[in-house]
Design a protein around this motif. Structure first.
Motif, PDB file in Angstrom:
ATOM      1  N   LEU A 122       0.832  -1.206   0.000  1.00 55.11           N
ATOM      2  CA  LEU A 122       0.000   0.000   0.000  1.00 55.11           C
ATOM      3  C   LEU A 122       0.864   1.252   0.000  1.00 55.11           C
ATOM      4  N   GLY A 123       2.036   1.156   0.622  1.00 57.19           N
ATOM      5  CA  GLY A 123       2.908   2.325   0.741  1.00 57.19           C
ATOM      6  C   GLY A 123       3.701   2.659  -0.513  1.00 57.19           C
ATOM      7  N   TYR A 124       3.829   1.685  -1.436  1.00 53.26           N
ATOM      8  CA  TYR A 124       4.621   1.968  -2.642  1.00 53.26           C
ATOM      9  C   TYR A 124       3.827   2.844  -3.612  1.00 53.26           C
ATOM     10  N   PRO A 125       4.508   3.745  -4.332  1.00 55.46           N
ATOM     11  CA  PRO A 125       3.777   4.474  -5.370  1.00 55.46           C
ATOM     12  C   PRO A 125       3.400   3.500  -6.493  1.00 55.46           C
ATOM     13  N   SER A 126       2.246   3.684  -7.091  1.00 49.80           N
ATOM     14  CA  SER A 126       1.825   2.722  -8.136  1.00 49.80           C
ATOM     15  C   SER A 126       2.712   2.833  -9.375  1.00 49.80           C
ATOM     16  N   THR A 127       3.502   3.900  -9.470  1.00 46.81           N
ATOM     17  CA  THR A 127       4.429   4.044 -10.603  1.00 46.81           C
ATOM     18  C   THR A 127       5.798   3.432 -10.289  1.00 46.81           C
ATOM     19  N   GLY A 128       5.954   2.899  -9.076  1.00 40.00           N
ATOM     20  CA  GLY A 128       7.254   2.339  -8.682  1.00 40.00           C
ATOM     21  C   GLY A 128       7.630   1.157  -9.560  1.00 40.00           C
ATOM     22  N   HIS A 129       8.943   0.993  -9.822  1.00 38.95           N
ATOM     23  CA  HIS A 129       9.350  -0.123 -10.677  1.00 38.95           C
ATOM     24  C   HIS A 129       9.177  -1.445  -9.921  1.00 38.95           C
ATOM     25  N   PRO A 130       8.575  -2.446 -10.574  1.00 35.85           N
ATOM     26  CA  PRO A 130       8.353  -3.735  -9.898  1.00 35.85           C
ATOM     27  C   PRO A 130       9.626  -4.377  -9.348  1.00 35.85           C
ATOM     28  N   MET A 131      10.785  -4.121  -9.976  1.00 35.94           N
ATOM     29  CA  MET A 131      12.023  -4.726  -9.461  1.00 35.94           C
ATOM     30  C   MET A 131      12.394  -4.130  -8.107  1.00 35.94           C
ATOM     31  N   THR A 171       4.205 -14.903  -5.930  1.00 36.46           N
ATOM     32  CA  THR A 171       3.104 -14.165  -5.292  1.00 36.46           C
ATOM     33  C   THR A 171       3.492 -12.694  -5.167  1.00 36.46           C
ATOM     34  N   ILE A 172       4.745 -12.452  -4.733  1.00 37.74           N
ATOM     35  CA  ILE A 172       5.216 -11.064  -4.614  1.00 37.74           C
ATOM     36  C   ILE A 172       5.170 -10.401  -5.998  1.00 37.74           C
ATOM     37  N   ALA A 173       5.639 -11.137  -7.011  1.00 34.87           N
ATOM     38  CA  ALA A 173       5.648 -10.585  -8.371  1.00 34.87           C
ATOM     39  C   ALA A 173       4.238 -10.205  -8.804  1.00 34.87           C
ATOM     40  N   ALA A 174       3.289 -11.113  -8.577  1.00 31.13           N
ATOM     41  CA  ALA A 174       1.903 -10.838  -8.985  1.00 31.13           C
ATOM     42  C   ALA A 174       1.338  -9.649  -8.194  1.00 31.13           C
ATOM     43  N   CYS A 175       1.689  -9.564  -6.903  1.00 32.28           N
ATOM     44  CA  CYS A 175       1.200  -8.435  -6.079  1.00 32.28           C
ATOM     45  C   CYS A 175       1.752  -7.104  -6.604  1.00 32.28           C
ATOM     46  N   THR A 176       3.019  -7.098  -7.044  1.00 32.08           N
ATOM     47  CA  THR A 176       3.573  -5.826  -7.547  1.00 32.08           C
ATOM     48  C   THR A 176       2.776  -5.381  -8.776  1.00 32.08           C
ATOM     49  N   TYR A 177       2.378  -6.368  -9.601  1.00 30.47           N
ATOM     50  CA  TYR A 177       1.606  -6.028 -10.801  1.00 30.47           C
ATOM     51  C   TYR A 177       0.221  -5.501 -10.414  1.00 30.47           C
ATOM     52  N   LYS A 178      -0.438  -6.227  -9.516  1.00 29.43           N
ATOM     53  CA  LYS A 178      -1.783  -5.807  -9.079  1.00 29.43           C
ATOM     54  C   LYS A 178      -1.717  -4.414  -8.455  1.00 29.43           C
ATOM     55  N   LYS A 179      -0.645  -4.170  -7.722  1.00 28.02           N
ATOM     56  CA  LYS A 179      -0.483  -2.847  -7.096  1.00 28.02           C
ATOM     57  C   LYS A 179      -0.446  -1.755  -8.181  1.00 28.02           C
ATOM     58  N   THR A 180       0.358  -2.004  -9.238  1.00 25.70           N
ATOM     59  CA  THR A 180       0.526  -0.948 -10.252  1.00 25.70           C
ATOM     60  C   THR A 180      -0.759  -0.708 -11.047  1.00 25.70           C
ATOM     61  N   ILE A 181      -1.633  -1.731 -11.134  1.00 25.41           N
ATOM     62  CA  ILE A 181      -2.884  -1.504 -11.882  1.00 25.41           C
ATOM     63  C   ILE A 181      -4.076  -1.266 -10.942  1.00 25.41           C
ATOM     64  N   GLY A 182      -3.793  -1.251  -9.646  1.00 30.00           N
ATOM     65  CA  GLY A 182      -4.851  -0.912  -8.678  1.00 30.00           C
ATOM     66  C   GLY A 182      -5.918  -1.983  -8.505  1.00 30.00           C
ATOM     67  N   GLU A 183      -5.556  -3.252  -8.764  1.00 30.30           N
ATOM     68  CA  GLU A 183      -6.536  -4.340  -8.557  1.00 30.30           C
ATOM     69  C   GLU A 183      -6.226  -5.079  -7.253  1.00 30.30           C
ATOM     70  N   PRO A 184      -7.233  -5.717  -6.642  1.00 28.50           N
ATOM     71  CA  PRO A 184      -6.955  -6.475  -5.403  1.00 28.50           C
ATOM     72  C   PRO A 184      -6.033  -7.670  -5.652  1.00 28.50           C
ATOM     73  N   PHE A 185      -5.251  -8.006  -4.619  1.00 26.08           N
ATOM     74  CA  PHE A 185      -4.356  -9.173  -4.722  1.00 26.08           C
ATOM     75  C   PHE A 185      -5.192 -10.445  -4.732  1.00 26.08           C
ATOM     76  N   MET A 186      -4.718 -11.441  -5.450  1.00 22.81           N
ATOM     77  CA  MET A 186      -5.417 -12.731  -5.504  1.00 22.81           C
ATOM     78  C   MET A 186      -4.633 -13.754  -4.674  1.00 22.81           C
ATOM     79  N   TYR A 187      -5.351 -14.612  -3.973  1.00 22.51           N
ATOM     80  CA  TYR A 187      -4.691 -15.712  -3.256  1.00 22.51           C
ATOM     81  C   TYR A 187      -4.335 -16.809  -4.252  1.00 22.51           C
ATOM     82  N   ALA A 188      -3.269 -17.558  -3.930  1.00 20.82           N
ATOM     83  CA  ALA A 188      -2.927 -18.726  -4.756  1.00 20.82           C
ATOM     84  C   ALA A 188      -4.019 -19.771  -4.595  1.00 20.82           C
ATOM     85  N   ARG A 189      -4.192 -20.593  -5.615  1.00 24.94           N
ATOM     86  CA  ARG A 189      -5.198 -21.665  -5.538  1.00 24.94           C
ATOM     87  C   ARG A 189      -4.512 -22.999  -5.284  1.00 24.94           C
TER      88      ARG A 189
END
Ligand code: CMC
Length: 429
Positions: A122-131, A171-189
């Motif tokens: 939540l604290g990262y800017p959505s424009t922050g680089h995923p790396m 999971t972290i990678a997917a969360c960084t992507y969801k963060k940048t597009i403003g979508e909720p994080f998904m749990y693994a299945r």
């Protein structure tokens, strides 16, 4: 042939043993060089220096050969899965059926992040680089598993740390992507295997389940396998260097992620696509960019070409190019960037500047075309490389421990002032 080399300094000759790998390559063991000769060795960029003994990956850059634990990369990429490849690299052997299913089960069990970690995003800017987010979050895992960050963990603790990392990095990678597009994080299945679970966390939403085309899963699996290890490259050497001070595995891998980010290393995959887009926007004039890359006064380089070790076609690039063709055909995508890439490659391979320097397409040249077709945004490309490279980093960190390697501590050729005396600020000119 003598099994020693002679080095003469100031008229005095000293012998140094030659050590040979199972591949027949010979190295002069210069331990004791300073003691015997009074000199250090100097090898900027370590282009001629073996930094360790390793049994993980075999690479012959002249012949374009790459093998994991002795298995040709072509066989592994064709027949194996990413989870099995990770097991092979880390444990040294292909798993049995029960070993593989247990490994996969653990990845699913440990996939989800601690709820507290999610709040960091939540604290990262959505424009922050995923790396930037990836390296920070991987290091942050150390704070959540204090029992795994001892200087000298047991084999069981190392195994658990490796599983936590492999399970959570996607999971972290997917969360960084969801963060940048403003979508909720998904749990693994629980019912999805490694690659499908990653795609689910990336592209599913609370209201719509993502169902990937099998060609997408297959292409992504292949890319991850082809990136899984590449012996003593910049990021792996970084992981080993950091690990050599007995830093924990999370912290060492986080440092490796930072090293990978650079555009001369893993960051090149993002830069390749940006370059192809630029050429496309510029009317597809590949000649202009080739000339720019050849101009010694211009720092521009053709991204995705050249390699420190490969002086022949990178075997991974060959495979990836074919996969890119297959994927685009399966998805019915016509990507003009692929045409530009093919044209660029054809011209480069015929150009004497690139021929003389033995510059061929590398692993990063065609991978971006695949990521783009899958829907992965450009600034996530190097994150994908990091997910793929993780088994290699872990395997090298473990090997370093097993070999009881010394702390990495090179010397330098000092070029500064010898001695100066402090001048108070009001007396300085
Ligand atoms: N475009 C134009 N000229 C190049 C390129 C390039 N991509 N790569 C190397 N050269 C030239 C370089 O200018 C130098 O020319 P000269 O001898 O006239 O000074 C000569 O080739 C040797 O280059 P170098 O920088 O001394 O070679 P290196 O082994 O230190 O660097 C490299 C290897 C990969 C950093 C370099 O080839 C490069 O910058 N390539 C572009 C970035 C890239 O694609 N990186 C991904 C590498 S593969 C993924 C991975 O990291 O594992």
């Amino acid at each position: 042939m003598p099994d020693y080399a002679k080095i003469t300094v100031d008229g005095q000759t000293h012998e140094f043993p030659i050590v040979q790998g199972t591949d027949g390559n010979r190295s002069i063991d210069i331990s004791g060089l300073k003691e015997k000769t009074g000199c250090w060795s100097y090898d900027q960029g370590f282009a001629n220096t073996a930094s360790c003994r390793s049994s993980i990956t075999y690479l012959d850059g002249d012949q374009g050969i790459l093998r994991y634990r002795g298995y040709p990369i072509e066989e592994i990429a064709d027949k194996s899965t990413f989870v099995e490849t990770a097991y092979l690299l880390i444990n040294g052997q292909l798993p049995t059926k029960p070993q593989l299913s247990e490994y996969s089960r653990l990845f699913t069990k440990h996939a989800n992040l601690h709820e507290g970690m999610k709040s960091f995003f939540l604290g990262y800017p959505s424009t922050g680089h995923p790396m930037a987010m990836l390296s920070a979050m991987v290091c942050a895992l150390s704070a959540y598993y204090p029992e795994l960050v001892k200087p000298n963990p047991t084999q069981e603790e190392i195994k658990i740390t490796a599983i936590e990392l492999l399970a959570k990095i996607r999971t972290i990678a997917a969360c960084t992507y969801k963060k940048t597009i403003g979508e909720p994080f998904m749990y693994a299945r629980a019912d999805l295997e490694y690659v499908n679970n990653f795609l689910h966390m990336m592209f599913s939403t609370p209201t719509q389940e993502y169902s990937p085309d099998p060609a997408v899963v297959s292409a992504l699996k292949t890319l991850l396998i082809l990136h899984a290890d590449h012996e003593q490259n910049c990021s792996t050497s970084t992981v080993r260097m950091v690990g050599s001070s007995w830093s924990n595995l999370f912290a060492s891998v986080s440092a490796g992620i930072c090293a990978l980010w650079g555009p001369l290393h893993g960051g090149a995959n993002q830069k390749v696509l940006e370059m192809l887009e630029q050429i496309h926007a510029d009317g597809g004039n590949t000649d202009k960019y080739i000339e720019k890359a050849k101009d010694p006064a211009n720092p521009f380089r053709l991204m995705g070409f050249g390699h420190r070790v490969y002086k022949n076609y990178d075997p991974r690039a060959k495979f990836i190019k074919k996969k890119a063709d297959d994927l685009l055909n399966a998805l019915g995508i016509h990507d003009p960037l692929l045409e530009i890439a093919v044209k660029l490659e054809e011209k480069v391979l015929k150009d004497s500047y690139f021929q003389e320097r033995k510059l061929y397409p590398n692993v990063d040249f065609y991978s971006g075309i695949i990521y783009k077709a899958i829907g992965i945004p450009t600034d996530m490309f190097t994150v994908m490389f990091a997910i793929g490279r993780l088994p290699g980093w872990i395997a090298h960190w473990i090997e370093l421990k097993e070999n009881k390697d010394k702390i990495g501590r090179p010397r330098q050729i000092y070029t500064g002032e010898m001695v100066r005396h402090y001048v108070p600020i009001d007396q300085r000119k």
